[in-house]
Design a protein around this motif. Structure first.
Motif, PDB file in Angstrom:
ATOM      1  N   LEU A  82       0.822  -1.205   0.000  1.00 59.03           N
ATOM      2  CA  LEU A  82       0.000   0.000   0.000  1.00 59.03           C
ATOM      3  C   LEU A  82       0.857   1.258   0.000  1.00 59.03           C
ATOM      4  O   LEU A  82       0.559   2.229  -0.706  1.00 59.03           O
ATOM      5  CB  LEU A  82      -0.914  -0.002   1.225  1.00 59.03           C
ATOM      6  N   SER A  83       1.922   1.248   0.774  1.00 61.82           N
ATOM      7  CA  SER A  83       2.821   2.404   0.828  1.00 61.82           C
ATOM      8  C   SER A  83       3.459   2.666  -0.533  1.00 61.82           C
ATOM      9  O   SER A  83       3.565   3.815  -0.978  1.00 61.82           O
ATOM     10  CB  SER A  83       3.907   2.170   1.882  1.00 61.82           C
ATOM     11  N   THR A  86       0.614   4.022  -2.988  1.00 63.46           N
ATOM     12  CA  THR A  86       0.207   5.396  -2.699  1.00 63.46           C
ATOM     13  C   THR A  86       1.345   6.382  -2.958  1.00 63.46           C
ATOM     14  O   THR A  86       1.108   7.490  -3.449  1.00 63.46           O
ATOM     15  CB  THR A  86      -0.288   5.524  -1.249  1.00 63.46           C
ATOM     16  N   SER A  87       2.571   5.992  -2.640  1.00 62.09           N
ATOM     17  CA  SER A  87       3.713   6.866  -2.927  1.00 62.09           C
ATOM     18  C   SER A  87       3.879   7.066  -4.423  1.00 62.09           C
ATOM     19  O   SER A  87       4.154   8.179  -4.894  1.00 62.09           O
ATOM     20  CB  SER A  87       4.997   6.267  -2.331  1.00 62.09           C
ATOM     21  N   LEU A  90       1.148   9.493  -5.538  1.00 65.98           N
ATOM     22  CA  LEU A  90       1.342  10.871  -5.098  1.00 65.98           C
ATOM     23  C   LEU A  90       2.514  11.551  -5.799  1.00 65.98           C
ATOM     24  O   LEU A  90       2.422  12.712  -6.207  1.00 65.98           O
ATOM     25  CB  LEU A  90       1.559  10.921  -3.583  1.00 65.98           C
ATOM     26  N   LEU A 174      -3.622   9.645   2.547  1.00 66.07           N
ATOM     27  CA  LEU A 174      -3.363   8.499   1.673  1.00 66.07           C
ATOM     28  C   LEU A 174      -2.251   7.590   2.196  1.00 66.07           C
ATOM     29  O   LEU A 174      -2.316   6.374   2.020  1.00 66.07           O
ATOM     30  CB  LEU A 174      -3.012   8.989   0.264  1.00 66.07           C
ATOM     31  N   LEU A 175      -1.243   8.173   2.821  1.00 61.39           N
ATOM     32  CA  LEU A 175      -0.137   7.346   3.313  1.00 61.39           C
ATOM     33  C   LEU A 175      -0.353   6.911   4.763  1.00 61.39           C
ATOM     34  O   LEU A 175      -0.522   5.723   5.044  1.00 61.39           O
ATOM     35  CB  LEU A 175       1.186   8.104   3.175  1.00 61.39           C
ATOM     36  N   CYS A 178      -4.125   5.439   5.412  1.00 55.16           N
ATOM     37  CA  CYS A 178      -4.332   4.089   4.861  1.00 55.16           C
ATOM     38  C   CYS A 178      -3.514   3.046   5.612  1.00 55.16           C
ATOM     39  O   CYS A 178      -3.979   1.928   5.855  1.00 55.16           O
ATOM     40  CB  CYS A 178      -3.995   4.071   3.374  1.00 55.16           C
TER      41      CYS A 178
END
Length: 214
Positions: A82-83, A86-87, A90, A174-175, A178
């Protein structure tokens, strides 16, 4: 830990507990009492739990975890995936200028576990008291988890502030928000604070270490 979900609580004690946690967060962020700063959120959150649920109730947070190894690896892997996603979204897709965590270049190895335990305690305090006040709502776990994740994300606004309220808000929601959902799920699934705490430590050590390396 799940024994606390339906334990009656005093609204006045909850309010006082939240005030304590906020004061602990302020001292952690601004260091009004420097010698206590790294541990202030931990102490404040622990006192909030003791005040709200007593020593016997608070002890349920640290019960023997269910399926600890499976939950640890499952949610740690999910957090990394997930990280990364999302990174990527972004930075590479939305082209946002994100501020890195100041700890990435100077990780407080001895203090970090205590700081993260404070984050876990305050996050689960919000989660559990929300479950208490939403007992008649069939979607209470989803609502409480999202609320806990939102508060956790907002608490990181100062850490990742880049001069823009909107961009920083998007970043932390988001980071950090989540990731908090996954940490909460790890705690709920394992019925113990130990699993999300250890996941959080490993996750932060690896991600902060990687950022400082590059």
């Amino acid at each position: 830990m799940n024994k606390l979900y339906d334990t009656p609580v005093s609204p006045l004690r909850v309010i006082f507990g939240l005030v304590l946690i906020f004061c602990g967060f302020l001292n952690l962020s601004f260091g009004f009492l420097p010698f206590l700063a790294p541990y202030s959120l931990l102490l404040a959150s622990l006192i909030a739990f003791l005040l709200t649920y007593s020593l016997k109730g608070t002890a349920h947070l640290f019960s023997k975890p269910e399926n600890p190894f499976r939950n640890f690896f499952l949610f740690l892997l999910a957090a990394f995936i997930l990280s990364f996603v999302t990174s990527f979204l972004l930075v590479l897709i939305l082209k946002l200028d994100l501020k890195a965590n100041d700890l990435s270049g100077n990780i407080p190895w001895l203090q970090l576990p205590f700081m993260l335990l404070g984050e876990e305690l305050f996050s689960f305090y919000v989660l559990i008291i929300s479950l208490n006040f939403l007992q008649k709502n069939p979607q209470r776990m989803i609502i409480a988890t999202l609320l806990s994740a939102f508060v956790f994300a907002i608490f990181h606004m100062l850490t990742y502030w880049n001069g823009s309220f909107l961009l920083t808000l998007i970043h932390v929601l988001l980071l950090q928000g989540c990731a908090r959902i996954l940490f909460n799920a790890a705690g709920v699934r394992s019925n113990s604070l130990y699993v999300p705490w250890i996941i959080h430590i490993v996750f932060d050590l690896i991600t902060l270490g990687a950022i400082s390396y590059f």
